[in-house]
Design a protein around this motif. Structure first.
Motif, short mmCIF file in Angstrom:
data_model
loop_
_atom_site.label_atom_id
_atom_site.label_comp_id
_atom_site.label_asym_id
_atom_site.label_seq_id
_atom_site.Cartn_x
_atom_site.Cartn_y
_atom_site.Cartn_z
N SER A 101 25.47 38.48 35.65
CA SER A 101 24.95 38.16 36.97
C SER A 101 24.06 39.31 37.45
N LYS A 102 23.69 39.28 38.73
CA LYS A 102 22.78 40.28 39.28
C LYS A 102 23.52 41.57 39.65
N PRO A 103 22.96 42.72 39.27
CA PRO A 103 23.59 43.99 39.65
C PRO A 103 23.83 44.13 41.14
N LYS A 104 22.89 43.68 41.96
CA LYS A 104 23.06 43.80 43.41
C LYS A 104 24.22 42.95 43.91
N LEU A 105 24.47 41.84 43.26
CA LEU A 105 25.59 40.99 43.63
C LEU A 105 26.91 41.69 43.31
N ALA A 106 26.95 42.39 42.18
CA ALA A 106 28.14 43.16 41.82
C ALA A 106 28.41 44.24 42.86
N GLU A 107 27.36 44.88 43.34
CA GLU A 107 27.52 45.91 44.37
C GLU A 107 28.06 45.31 45.66
N GLN A 108 27.58 44.12 46.01
CA GLN A 108 28.04 43.45 47.23
C GLN A 108 29.51 43.07 47.11
N ILE A 109 29.91 42.57 45.95
CA ILE A 109 31.31 42.19 45.75
C ILE A 109 32.21 43.40 45.89
N GLU A 110 31.82 44.53 45.28
CA GLU A 110 32.65 45.72 45.37
C GLU A 110 32.76 46.22 46.80
N SER A 111 31.65 46.18 47.52
CA SER A 111 31.64 46.65 48.91
C SER A 111 32.61 45.85 49.77
N GLU A 112 32.56 44.53 49.64
CA GLU A 112 33.45 43.69 50.45
C GLU A 112 34.90 43.77 49.95
N ALA A 113 35.09 43.97 48.65
CA ALA A 113 36.44 44.12 48.12
C ALA A 113 37.09 45.38 48.68
N GLU A 114 36.32 46.46 48.75
CA GLU A 114 36.85 47.71 49.30
C GLU A 114 37.29 47.54 50.74
N GLU A 115 36.54 46.76 51.51
CA GLU A 115 36.92 46.50 52.91
C GLU A 115 38.25 45.76 52.99
N LYS A 116 38.59 45.01 51.94
CA LYS A 116 39.85 44.26 51.89
C LYS A 116 40.97 45.09 51.25
N GLY A 117 40.66 46.32 50.86
CA GLY A 117 41.66 47.15 50.18
C GLY A 117 41.88 46.72 48.74
N CYS A 118 40.84 46.15 48.12
CA CYS A 118 40.94 45.67 46.74
C CYS A 118 40.02 46.46 45.82
N TYR A 119 40.14 46.19 44.53
CA TYR A 119 39.32 46.86 43.53
C TYR A 119 38.43 45.82 42.85
N ALA A 120 37.16 46.14 42.65
CA ALA A 120 36.25 45.20 42.00
C ALA A 120 35.52 45.88 40.84
N LEU A 121 35.40 45.16 39.75
CA LEU A 121 34.66 45.62 38.58
C LEU A 121 33.71 44.52 38.14
N ASP A 122 32.51 44.89 37.73
CA ASP A 122 31.65 43.95 37.01
C ASP A 122 31.79 44.29 35.54
N ALA A 123 32.10 43.27 34.74
CA ALA A 123 32.42 43.52 33.33
C ALA A 123 31.89 42.41 32.43
N PRO A 124 30.56 42.22 32.39
CA PRO A 124 29.99 41.21 31.51
C PRO A 124 30.24 41.54 30.05
N VAL A 125 30.14 40.51 29.22
CA VAL A 125 30.53 40.66 27.82
C VAL A 125 29.40 40.25 26.88
N SER A 126 29.53 40.68 25.63
CA SER A 126 28.64 40.26 24.56
C SER A 126 29.48 40.02 23.32
N GLY A 127 29.06 39.06 22.52
CA GLY A 127 29.81 38.77 21.29
C GLY A 127 29.94 37.28 21.02
N GLY A 128 29.55 36.47 22.00
CA GLY A 128 29.53 35.02 21.79
C GLY A 128 30.89 34.41 21.58
N ASP A 129 30.89 33.15 21.14
CA ASP A 129 32.13 32.42 20.94
C ASP A 129 33.01 33.04 19.88
N ILE A 130 32.38 33.63 18.86
CA ILE A 130 33.14 34.26 17.78
C ILE A 130 33.90 35.48 18.30
#
Length: 292
Positions: A101-130
């Motif tokens: 997804s978009k890096p700026k969206l990841a930043e927004q999620i973390e910012s709002e998660a912190e306000e809720k006392g939560c932890y947020a990580l963006d963790a996209p993957v590579s490697g396909g179905d295999i």
């Protein structure tokens, strides 16, 4: 730190998400799942996952919530709608978006998660179905080091090359660098297979030679054989790769960076999509080079 008594929520059980959730279950964690179409989660439910009929209910019952959906618009809906994660999350919950997804969206999620006392990580993957099936995904992480260390054992059930790249958004930026690399490489792989066939060579023997040399790449080793067999089954959809390339091109333009290889690959994949191949695997690009 997580324990096996902590419930893991998984939202999005597509080609890769289903295998990733299954890996978590096989490691001994309790998993709750939600997807728009319950039927798509039948195999996981039969294997012991608990079904939740809404994102809100799943959010309230889980210590960790992993999202693996299609597009940034889906991420926004899952996290920010009235029935979404951030409106229903409990303090201390870990939120892990593994969608590309978009890096700026990841930043927004973390910012709002912190306000809720939560932890947020963006963790996209590579490697396909295999990689998803075998638990050998590369996982690129952005966020706070403490949250990363806390859920690392969970990430290790799905992947083996797992690196914290920096603050929120860094995982997404790294994945975009990955997609930029693949984009031009896929064009080269297709041209190589087409050239081998046109010159009268056995393309399988050609692969035996060139995958072991300087030309070697994941796409050459794993997708070129599918091209030769005319196997278009999606390990990663054309439509999703187009989405990734558009995000990468947008981010590169914001940084003032020229990416002509990426632009060419996007143009070719959009041409492929226009021919009705949106739901084919990315290896279907060979069709543009093989047609008369």
């Amino acid at each position: 730190m997580l324990t096996y008594e902590d419930r893991i929520g998984f939202i999005g059980t597509g080609v890769m998400g289903a295998s990733m959730a299954k890996r978590i279950m096989n490691a001994g964690y309790h998993v709750s799942i939600y997807t728009r179409t319950k039927q798509k989660a039948t195999s996981l439910i039969n294997a012991g996952a608990d079904w939740e009929d809404s994102i809100a209910n799943l959010t309230k019952n889980c210590k960790v919530i992993i999202t693996m959906v299609g597009y940034p618009s889906d991420v926004e809906e899952v996290y920010f709608s009235d029935q979404g994660i951030l409106k229903n999350v409990a303090q201390g919950t870990y939120l892990v978006d593994m969608t590309t997804s978009k890096p700026k969206l990841a930043e927004q999620i973390e910012s709002e998660a912190e306000e809720k006392g939560c932890y947020a990580l963006d963790a996209p993957v590579s490697g396909g179905d295999i990689g998803a099936k075998n638990g050998k995904l590369t996982i690129m992480v952005g966020g706070k080091e403490k949250a990363y260390k806390d859920i690392l054992p969970l990430l290790q059930t799905m992947g083996e090359n797992i690196i914290l790249q920096g603050e929120a958004g860094a995982g997404q930026h790294t994945k975009l660098a990955n997609q930029i690399t693949i984009a031009s490489n896929m064009v080269g792989v297709c041209e190589a297979i087409a050239y081998a066939k046109k010159s009268g060579l056995n393309p399988e023997l050609v692969l035996d030679s060139i995958t072991a040399g300087a030309a070697g790449s994941w796409s050459l080793s794993n997708l070129a054989p599918r091209m030769i067999k005319e196997d278009d089954a999606p390990g990663f959809y054309v439509k999703h790769f187009i989405k990734d390339m558009k995000i990468a091109l947008e981010s590169a333009e914001e940084l003032g960076l020229s990416t002509p290889g990426l632009a060419l690959s996007l143009k070719l994949y959009e041409e492929l999509e226009a021919k009705g191949e949106a739901d084919s695997g990315t290896q279907a690009l060979i069709k543009l080079f093989s047609s008369p």
